[in-house]
Write an enzyme that holds these catalytic residues in place. Sequence first.
Site, short mmCIF file in Angstrom:
data_model
loop_
_atom_site.label_atom_id
_atom_site.label_comp_id
_atom_site.label_asym_id
_atom_site.label_seq_id
_atom_site.Cartn_x
_atom_site.Cartn_y
_atom_site.Cartn_z
N CYS A 264 0.83 -1.21 0.00
CA CYS A 264 0.00 0.00 0.00
C CYS A 264 0.87 1.26 0.00
CB CYS A 264 -0.97 -0.05 1.17
SG CYS A 264 -2.30 1.15 1.04
N GLU B 226 -1.47 -8.66 5.16
CA GLU B 226 -1.31 -8.74 6.62
C GLU B 226 -2.62 -8.45 7.36
OE1 GLU B 226 -0.61 -6.17 4.86
OE2 GLU B 226 -0.90 -4.32 6.01
N HIS C 217 -3.64 -5.52 1.16
CA HIS C 217 -2.99 -5.75 2.46
C HIS C 217 -3.11 -7.21 2.90
CE1 HIS C 217 -2.35 -1.57 3.91
NE2 HIS C 217 -3.40 -1.26 3.18
#
Lengths: 83, 230
Positions: free
Chosen positions: B85, B204, B202
């Site tokens: 990002c 994560e 993302h």
Amino acid sequence: MKFVAEINVMPQKEILDPQGKAVKLGLHNLGIDSVDNVRIGKHITLEVEAESQKAAEEQVEIACKKLLANIIMEEFSFVVTAV
Amino acid sequence: MKFGVVVFPGSNCDDDTIGVLEAMGQEAIKLWHKDTDLQGADFLILPGGFSYGDYLRSGAIARFSPIMDKVIEHASNGGYLMGICNGFQVLVEAGLLPGVLLRNDKQKFISKNIYLKTQSTNSLLTNGLDTEKAYKIPIAHAEGRYFADEATLKQLNDNNQVLFRYCDENAEITEASNPNGSLENIAGICNAGRNVFGLMPHPERAADPLLSNTDGLEILKQLISSEVLA
């Protein structure tokens, strides 16, 4: 000597500028139908200490190329004047 | 493998990233952007967030943080580096990855789950991924519209540097599944040396069963297992 730089950073013509497109729509909604090709960029002013006009312009050119504009997507122009 | 997550003022996914890495049993440390010591980290991650308030352009100011000279040196020597990002935005600003990330075509900040299709398994990040699967991963950005000039795009395609494209839940790459107007649905790429990765989604944030989506964990897990094999 002190100089002032007036810098314009604009999105490149071939790149879609959604902000400009949205603002054009707003202007049309206002009844200002005659406007077209609205494009939105940035205006930056800064002061620069340099020995000559040429030296000041060189500094501003470097600042534009390295940070103020991303030349992959933007183009820039500036005017430097002594104060 | 030792992971180093660079923290800029305004980074906000550093803890998530470290949390996932530690949950997978990896050593992960934070690297402050004013430091110039990578502390022996061999895989660097630039996390998501809003470094320097996204002033001027997303990632433009972070690119000149003191640690970036070391990050660039690390990548130039073939060291692994990934930007997620805002981290991806920093990497394109730094010229470590080709192209730029422009304002989303609909002008809005988009925060939602999207689907990703793996385009090339020839990279550490995608090595063990299923190329037929639609991975559900969240995005959260206002400047994610990938753009590159024709020559750069051709080079990316010719060298299989496009790692992920946005797709629908059936893994079909369609215009409707492109959330932000990215060129050819591009969501993630790597450099020509295949050691620098950048992606807008993302992984994560999709790595905890409590959040009912672990597709991101699959991506990160295989990253670690491919490194072990390598």
